[in-house]
Design an enzyme around this catalytic site. Structure first.
Site, PDB file in Angstrom:
ATOM      1  N   TYR A  66       0.845  -1.191   0.000  1.00 41.27           N
ATOM      2  CA  TYR A  66       0.000   0.000   0.000  1.00 41.27           C
ATOM      3  C   TYR A  66       0.882   1.242   0.000  1.00 41.27           C
ATOM      4  CZ  TYR A  66       0.822   0.581   5.025  1.00 41.27           C
ATOM      5  OH  TYR A  66       1.403   0.773   6.252  1.00 41.27           O
ATOM      6  N   CYS A  67       0.280   2.368  -0.382  1.00 44.03           N
ATOM      7  CA  CYS A  67       0.969   3.656  -0.376  1.00 44.03           C
ATOM      8  C   CYS A  67      -0.054   4.744  -0.069  1.00 44.03           C
ATOM      9  CB  CYS A  67       1.699   3.889  -1.701  1.00 44.03           C
ATOM     10  SG  CYS A  67       0.615   4.043  -3.129  1.00 44.03           S
ATOM     11  N   ARG A  68       0.130   5.943  -0.608  1.00 43.28           N
ATOM     12  CA  ARG A  68      -0.813   7.028  -0.344  1.00 43.28           C
ATOM     13  C   ARG A  68      -1.954   7.047  -1.356  1.00 43.28           C
ATOM     14  NH1 ARG A  68      -1.674  11.734  -2.437  1.00 43.28           N
ATOM     15  NH2 ARG A  68       0.278  11.767  -3.567  1.00 43.28           N
ATOM     16  N   GLY A  70      -1.874   4.855  -4.447  1.00 45.68           N
ATOM     17  CA  GLY A  70      -1.925   3.648  -5.260  1.00 45.68           C
ATOM     18  C   GLY A  70      -0.891   3.621  -6.373  1.00 45.68           C
ATOM     19  N   LEU A  94      -3.621   3.879   1.526  1.00 45.65           N
ATOM     20  CA  LEU A  94      -3.797   3.570   2.946  1.00 45.65           C
ATOM     21  C   LEU A  94      -5.212   3.918   3.394  1.00 45.65           C
ATOM     22  CD1 LEU A  94      -2.673   2.695   5.699  1.00 45.65           C
ATOM     23  CD2 LEU A  94      -1.820   5.032   5.987  1.00 45.65           C
TER      24      LEU A  94
END
Length: 116
Positions: A66-68, A70, A94
Site C-alpha cells: 500500500y501507499c498514499r 496507489g 492507505l
C-alpha cells in the site's frame, strides 16, 4: 505406514509451511512515521527490489502493498512480479485500507524499517 506418512507430508508441505502474509508500506519514511498499518514493514518503492529480496527471498511469500494514492504500490507490484514474486497484492491507498476497516497507527519506536 512410515513411507505413507512421509509421502503425505511431502505432498502437504507447501500448505503446512505457508508463510504469513507480509504488509509493506512503500511510501516515504515521513509518511510511514505519520501513520501506517500495524506490523507493516517500511520499504520505499524506490528500494522495493532489494528490500524484499533481502527480507523475503521466497518468491511465494504473500505480500500486501500500500501507499498514499496507489501509484507507488502499483510500481512496487510490477517490480516484484518482474522478480518472480507470485503472491503480491496491491491494496492501493492507505485510506482505502482504513475505509475497509483495517486499523492504522502513528509513530512507534520498535518498527521494522528498511534503510537504503
Amino acid at each position: 505406514m512410515k513411507n505413507w506418512m512421509t509421502a503425505l507430508l511431502l505432498c502437504l508441505s507447501p500448505l503446512a509451511w505457508a508463510t504469513e502474509p507480509v504488509w509493506i508500506d512503500v511510501r516515504s519514511a515521513e509518511e510511514y512515521q505519520q501513520q501506517h498499518r500495524p506490523g507493516a514493514v517500511h520499504i520505499p518503492h524506490t528500494h522495493i527490489a532489494r528490500g524484499v529480496t533481502e527480507r523475503y527471498p521466497d518468491r511465494d511469500t504473500p505480500i500486501n502493498l500500500y501507499c498514499r494514492s496507489g501509484r507507488r504500490s502499483q510500481l512496487a507490484l510490477e517490480a516484484l512480479q518482474t522478480l518472480g514474486y507470485r503472491r503480491v497484492v496491491d491494496h492501493g491507498a492507505l485510506e482505502n485500507l482504513q475505509a475497509g476497516g483495517l486499523s492504522t497507527q502513528g509513530v512507534i519506536l520498535d518498527t521494522l524499517s528498511f534503510e537504503p
